[in-house]
Design a protein around this motif. Structure first.
Motif, PDB file in Angstrom:
ATOM      1  N   ALA A  79       0.853  -1.183   0.000  1.00  0.00           N
ATOM      2  CA  ALA A  79       0.000   0.000   0.000  1.00  0.00           C
ATOM      3  C   ALA A  79       0.892   1.236   0.000  1.00  0.00           C
ATOM      4  CB  ALA A  79      -0.926  -0.002   1.207  1.00  0.00           C
ATOM      5  N   ILE A  80       0.266   2.387  -0.290  1.00  0.00           N
ATOM      6  CA  ILE A  80       1.002   3.653  -0.348  1.00  0.00           C
ATOM      7  C   ILE A  80       1.162   4.192   1.067  1.00  0.00           C
ATOM      8  CG2 ILE A  80       0.977   6.021  -1.219  1.00  0.00           C
ATOM      9  CD1 ILE A  80      -0.768   5.050  -3.533  1.00  0.00           C
ATOM     10  N   ALA A  81       2.422   4.409   1.459  1.00  0.00           N
ATOM     11  CA  ALA A  81       2.697   4.990   2.777  1.00  0.00           C
ATOM     12  C   ALA A  81       2.620   6.510   2.708  1.00  0.00           C
ATOM     13  CB  ALA A  81       4.057   4.544   3.275  1.00  0.00           C
ATOM     14  N   SER A  82       3.133   7.094   1.635  1.00  0.00           N
ATOM     15  CA  SER A  82       3.070   8.547   1.472  1.00  0.00           C
ATOM     16  C   SER A  82       3.139   8.876  -0.014  1.00  0.00           C
ATOM     17  CB  SER A  82       4.217   9.243   2.217  1.00  0.00           C
ATOM     18  OG  SER A  82       5.466   8.883   1.649  1.00  0.00           O
ATOM     19  N   ILE A  83       2.522   9.984  -0.391  1.00  0.00           N
ATOM     20  CA  ILE A  83       2.554  10.450  -1.773  1.00  0.00           C
ATOM     21  C   ILE A  83       2.487  11.968  -1.757  1.00  0.00           C
ATOM     22  CG2 ILE A  83       0.045  10.176  -2.024  1.00  0.00           C
ATOM     23  CD1 ILE A  83       0.572   9.478  -4.975  1.00  0.00           C
ATOM     24  N   SER A  84       3.383  12.624  -2.482  1.00  0.00           N
ATOM     25  CA  SER A  84       3.425  14.083  -2.488  1.00  0.00           C
ATOM     26  C   SER A  84       3.813  14.579  -3.868  1.00  0.00           C
ATOM     27  CB  SER A  84       4.425  14.589  -1.433  1.00  0.00           C
ATOM     28  OG  SER A  84       5.739  14.129  -1.749  1.00  0.00           O
ATOM     29  N   SER A  85       3.434  15.821  -4.154  1.00  0.00           N
ATOM     30  CA  SER A  85       3.711  16.439  -5.448  1.00  0.00           C
ATOM     31  C   SER A  85       4.624  17.636  -5.265  1.00  0.00           C
ATOM     32  CB  SER A  85       2.397  16.875  -6.110  1.00  0.00           C
ATOM     33  OG  SER A  85       2.638  17.668  -7.242  1.00  0.00           O
ATOM     34  N   SER A  86       5.593  17.795  -6.161  1.00  0.00           N
ATOM     35  CA  SER A  86       6.491  18.947  -6.091  1.00  0.00           C
ATOM     36  C   SER A  86       5.773  20.241  -6.458  1.00  0.00           C
ATOM     37  CB  SER A  86       7.687  18.732  -7.032  1.00  0.00           C
ATOM     38  OG  SER A  86       7.254  18.638  -8.385  1.00  0.00           O
ATOM     39  N   VAL A  87       4.674  20.110  -7.221  1.00  0.00           N
ATOM     40  CA  VAL A  87       3.868  21.280  -7.594  1.00  0.00           C
ATOM     41  C   VAL A  87       2.531  21.161  -6.866  1.00  0.00           C
ATOM     42  CG1 VAL A  87       2.747  22.517  -9.481  1.00  0.00           C
ATOM     43  CG2 VAL A  87       4.989  21.445  -9.840  1.00  0.00           C
ATOM     44  N   SER A  88       2.246  22.103  -6.002  1.00  0.00           N
ATOM     45  CA  SER A  88       1.010  22.034  -5.224  1.00  0.00           C
ATOM     46  C   SER A  88      -0.125  22.830  -5.861  1.00  0.00           C
ATOM     47  CB  SER A  88       1.254  22.547  -3.806  1.00  0.00           C
ATOM     48  OG  SER A  88       1.708  23.901  -3.847  1.00  0.00           O
ATOM     49  N   GLU A  89       0.207  23.832  -6.699  1.00  0.00           N
ATOM     50  CA  GLU A  89      -0.820  24.618  -7.372  1.00  0.00           C
ATOM     51  C   GLU A  89      -0.270  25.223  -8.658  1.00  0.00           C
ATOM     52  OE1 GLU A  89      -1.883  27.330  -4.308  1.00  0.00           O
ATOM     53  OE2 GLU A  89      -0.223  28.719  -4.745  1.00  0.00           O
ATOM     54  N   VAL A  90      -1.169  25.543  -9.583  1.00  0.00           N
ATOM     55  CA  VAL A  90      -0.766  26.103 -10.876  1.00  0.00           C
ATOM     56  C   VAL A  90      -1.697  27.255 -11.239  1.00  0.00           C
ATOM     57  CG1 VAL A  90       0.201  23.960 -11.786  1.00  0.00           C
ATOM     58  CG2 VAL A  90      -2.222  24.452 -12.122  1.00  0.00           C
ATOM     59  N   GLU A  91      -1.204  28.120 -12.136  1.00  0.00           N
ATOM     60  CA  GLU A  91      -2.025  29.187 -12.697  1.00  0.00           C
ATOM     61  C   GLU A  91      -2.712  28.642 -13.952  1.00  0.00           C
ATOM     62  OE1 GLU A  91      -2.630  32.189 -11.492  1.00  0.00           O
ATOM     63  OE2 GLU A  91      -1.399  31.734  -9.738  1.00  0.00           O
ATOM     64  N   VAL A  92      -4.029  28.772 -13.981  1.00  0.00           N
ATOM     65  CA  VAL A  92      -4.841  28.248 -15.080  1.00  0.00           C
ATOM     66  C   VAL A  92      -5.397  29.422 -15.888  1.00  0.00           C
ATOM     67  CG1 VAL A  92      -6.801  26.807 -15.705  1.00  0.00           C
ATOM     68  CG2 VAL A  92      -5.439  26.248 -13.674  1.00  0.00           C
ATOM     69  N   GLN A 132       2.380  25.313 -15.210  1.00  0.00           N
ATOM     70  CA  GLN A 132       3.260  24.141 -15.119  1.00  0.00           C
ATOM     71  C   GLN A 132       2.639  23.023 -15.950  1.00  0.00           C
ATOM     72  OE1 GLN A 132       6.171  23.865 -13.519  1.00  0.00           O
ATOM     73  NE2 GLN A 132       6.161  25.878 -12.533  1.00  0.00           N
ATOM     74  N   SER A 133       3.475  22.285 -16.652  1.00  0.00           N
ATOM     75  CA  SER A 133       2.953  21.192 -17.478  1.00  0.00           C
ATOM     76  C   SER A 133       3.140  19.826 -16.830  1.00  0.00           C
ATOM     77  CB  SER A 133       3.628  21.191 -18.849  1.00  0.00           C
ATOM     78  OG  SER A 133       5.035  21.044 -18.719  1.00  0.00           O
ATOM     79  N   ASN A 134       4.025  19.717 -15.820  1.00  0.00           N
ATOM     80  CA  ASN A 134       4.220  18.436 -15.141  1.00  0.00           C
ATOM     81  C   ASN A 134       4.657  18.663 -13.704  1.00  0.00           C
ATOM     82  OD1 ASN A 134       7.225  18.671 -15.134  1.00  0.00           O
ATOM     83  ND2 ASN A 134       6.958  18.485 -17.345  1.00  0.00           N
ATOM     84  N   THR A 135       4.685  17.583 -12.946  1.00  0.00           N
ATOM     85  CA  THR A 135       5.111  17.632 -11.550  1.00  0.00           C
ATOM     86  C   THR A 135       5.868  16.354 -11.211  1.00  0.00           C
ATOM     87  OG1 THR A 135       4.367  17.845  -9.256  1.00  0.00           O
ATOM     88  CG2 THR A 135       2.925  16.639 -10.754  1.00  0.00           C
ATOM     89  N   ASN A 136       6.745  16.449 -10.222  1.00  0.00           N
ATOM     90  CA  ASN A 136       7.444  15.253  -9.732  1.00  0.00           C
ATOM     91  C   ASN A 136       6.689  14.703  -8.522  1.00  0.00           C
ATOM     92  OD1 ASN A 136       9.628  15.204 -11.561  1.00  0.00           O
ATOM     93  ND2 ASN A 136      10.647  16.841 -10.413  1.00  0.00           N
ATOM     94  N   VAL A 137       6.253  13.452  -8.645  1.00  0.00           N
ATOM     95  CA  VAL A 137       5.489  12.808  -7.583  1.00  0.00           C
ATOM     96  C   VAL A 137       6.423  11.852  -6.838  1.00  0.00           C
ATOM     97  CG1 VAL A 137       3.547  11.311  -7.024  1.00  0.00           C
ATOM     98  CG2 VAL A 137       3.349  12.988  -8.878  1.00  0.00           C
ATOM     99  N   LYS A 138       6.537  12.070  -5.535  1.00  0.00           N
ATOM    100  CA  LYS A 138       7.357  11.195  -4.692  1.00  0.00           C
ATOM    101  C   LYS A 138       6.432  10.249  -3.951  1.00  0.00           C
ATOM    102  CE  LYS A 138      11.057  11.245  -1.252  1.00  0.00           C
ATOM    103  NZ  LYS A 138      11.920  12.099  -0.378  1.00  0.00           N
ATOM    104  N   ILE A 139       6.685   8.951  -4.089  1.00  0.00           N
ATOM    105  CA  ILE A 139       5.806   7.939  -3.492  1.00  0.00           C
ATOM    106  C   ILE A 139       6.643   6.906  -2.754  1.00  0.00           C
ATOM    107  CG2 ILE A 139       5.789   6.642  -5.674  1.00  0.00           C
ATOM    108  CD1 ILE A 139       2.944   5.742  -4.982  1.00  0.00           C
ATOM    109  N   SER A 140       6.152   6.516  -1.580  1.00  0.00           N
ATOM    110  CA  SER A 140       6.818   5.447  -0.809  1.00  0.00           C
ATOM    111  C   SER A 140       5.805   4.343  -0.536  1.00  0.00           C
ATOM    112  CB  SER A 140       7.394   5.991   0.502  1.00  0.00           C
ATOM    113  OG  SER A 140       6.370   6.539   1.300  1.00  0.00           O
ATOM    114  N   ILE A 141       6.298   3.104  -0.387  1.00  0.00           N
ATOM    115  CA  ILE A 141       5.455   1.920  -0.292  1.00  0.00           C
ATOM    116  C   ILE A 141       5.694   1.218   1.048  1.00  0.00           C
ATOM    117  CG2 ILE A 141       4.802  -0.251  -1.423  1.00  0.00           C
ATOM    118  CD1 ILE A 141       4.317   2.280  -3.074  1.00  0.00           C
TER     119      ILE A 141
END
Length: 452
Positions: A291-304, A347-356
């Protein structure tokens, strides 16, 4: 230059060969025979032929004879050839103010037939006008011949088509409301959008036959955004927007006159944008026991960026991550999903950090079942045993037993489209936390729907 003179060279060579074959050789043979017959008087004949005036007279007689033979086409010096002149427009003479024409071909092919030199001259000199004279025709259906007008007389011609069936109808007019279609908005700078368009005419006069006007469902001005060259917001005027009439199926209608023929449009260009959060959405299933222990995004918000109505309707920008192949801690670049109607994301992409981690599960009891999609004027109820359900939450221990409570889970039934009566419906549950999954223990309940 050689290509230009080639037909003339071939023409004179043909004349030379014809004169040699038809005149010079027969005359030489005749003189030879006469010389044999009058061998004794050969000296006198030679003296006559040696006189300069005699040769001039003989040449003149031969030239006149050849001219008469060629002019009367007894002798053909060149072979007949043909050339096709494609896609010639038709010039029509008729009362444009009173009548509407149907059945006129857009283009006509002309086939010229004659000698190569004559065809060459015909194609190089003058205009190739195909005409149709309808000045003396009134309302009705007619079969008429097309005419080809050219000064050259040395060639014949054929037209394709040579005859057309035309329908002449009385021209009538109607007033139609005018709307617009926006074209090529994607050609604008991606941070810009068009927020308003104002036409200088709200109505348009359309003229055609009554049969065609009865098919007109809408008249639109085609506003082409590619004509706006700017990097800034503001108001801009597009001159001469083309007008088009459509039928009820959206097909373009031809043979319609519009007054005015074009309109101008005042276009308001905006650069509206708003800040939206980024949500990571997981797809697929984690490997068994994980299961996923933690998941986070380097980009938390964007201008649309985009039209205000589109941007304001967006709750968050999503990024989709497939977790089916992930079995260890990773940092993965994920593209942000641009919703329909959005012009630009900062922003067009983000880095997602995930731990298991290892999966555990926990049962949560007594969740209230909510109702969604119930029709207007109806009420629904369930028996006491079906008003609540139990669910199983799966995830790592630190999340399932510490971070998740029963208030984080939403259990519901979808009653969309159901009418009064007793129904067995599927129970569903959802949770916003991507680290856990929820499974309902009781998959169905009985609901009774009544009229209020």
């Amino acid at each position: 230059m050689s290509k230009i003179f080639k037909p003339f060279i071939i023409f004179f060579r043909a004349i030379y060969r014809a004169i040699d074959k038809v005149i010079v050789t027969p005359i030489s043979r005749l003189i030879y025979k006469i010389n044999e017959i009058f061998r004794d008087n050969s000296g006198k004949i030679e003296k006559i032929l040696n006189r300069p005036n005699v040769l001039i007279y003989v040449s003149l007689i031969c030239a006149v004879g050849v001219f008469l033979l060629v002019d009367s086409q007894v002798i053909t010096l060149t072979e007949t050839d043909a050339k096709i002149i494609k896609d010639q427009s038709v010039e029509i003479n008729y009362n444009e103010e009173a009548y509407v024409l149907e059945g006129i071909p857009e283009n006509v092919d002309i086939t010229l037939i004659g000698s190569k030199s004559a065809i060459y001259l015909a194609t190089q000199l003058g205009e190739h006008k195909v005409t149709l004279d309808l000045s003396n025709y009134g309302v009705g259906t007619y079969k008429v011949d097309l005419r080809y007008n050219h000064s050259g007389e040395a060639v014949d011609y054929k037209l394709d088509p040579s005859t057309v069936t035309i329908k002449i109808s009385e021209k009538v007019s109607e007033v139609k409301p005018l709307s617009y279609d926006l074209l090529n908005e994607d050609k604008l700078d991606s941070k810009l959008s068009i927020s308003n368009i104002k036409l200088d005419n709200s109505e348009i006069i359309v003229k055609s036959s009554q049969e065609i006007l009865d098919k007109v469902a809408v008249v639109k001005a085609l506003v082409d955004a590619s004509q706006i060259d700017t990097k800034d917001s503001g108001k801009f005027t597009i001159e001469s927007a083309t007008l088009v009439a459509y039928d009820e199926l959206g097909n373009k209608l031809d043979n319609i006159e519009m007054v005015p023929s074009k309109v101008s449009a005042e276009v308001t260009v905006d650069s509206y944008h708003a800040t939206k959060p980024v949500n990571i959405i997981t797809t697929g299933e984690m490997k068994s026991g994980k299961a996923i222990a933690s998941i986070s995004s380097s980009v938390s918000e964007v201008e649309v960026y985009g039209e205000k109505s589109v941007v304001d309707a967006i709750d968050a920008i999503e990024a989709s991550l497939d977790i089916s192949t992930i079995d260890s801690e990773k940092s993965i670049s994920v593209n942000l999903i641009k919703p329909n109607g959005v012009r630009y994301l900062s922003q067009s992409n983000t880095n997602v950090k995930i731990s298991i981690g290892d999966q555990v599960q926990r049962k949560i009891e007594g969740l209230k079942v909510r109702q969604e999609g119930l029709g207007e004027g109806l009420s629904a109820g369930a028996s006491s045993k079906d008003q609540t359900i139990d669910v199983i939450v799966k995830g790592v221990d630190s999340v399932v037993n510490k971070d998740i409570s029963d208030t984080d889970i939403y259990a519901y039934v979808d009653l969309t489209g159901l009418k009064a009566g007793t129904h067995t419906v599927k129970v569903m549950a959802r949770i916003s936390d991507q680290r856990v999954t929820v499974q309902v223990v009781q998959t169905e309940i009985t609901v009774k729907i009544t009229q209020k």
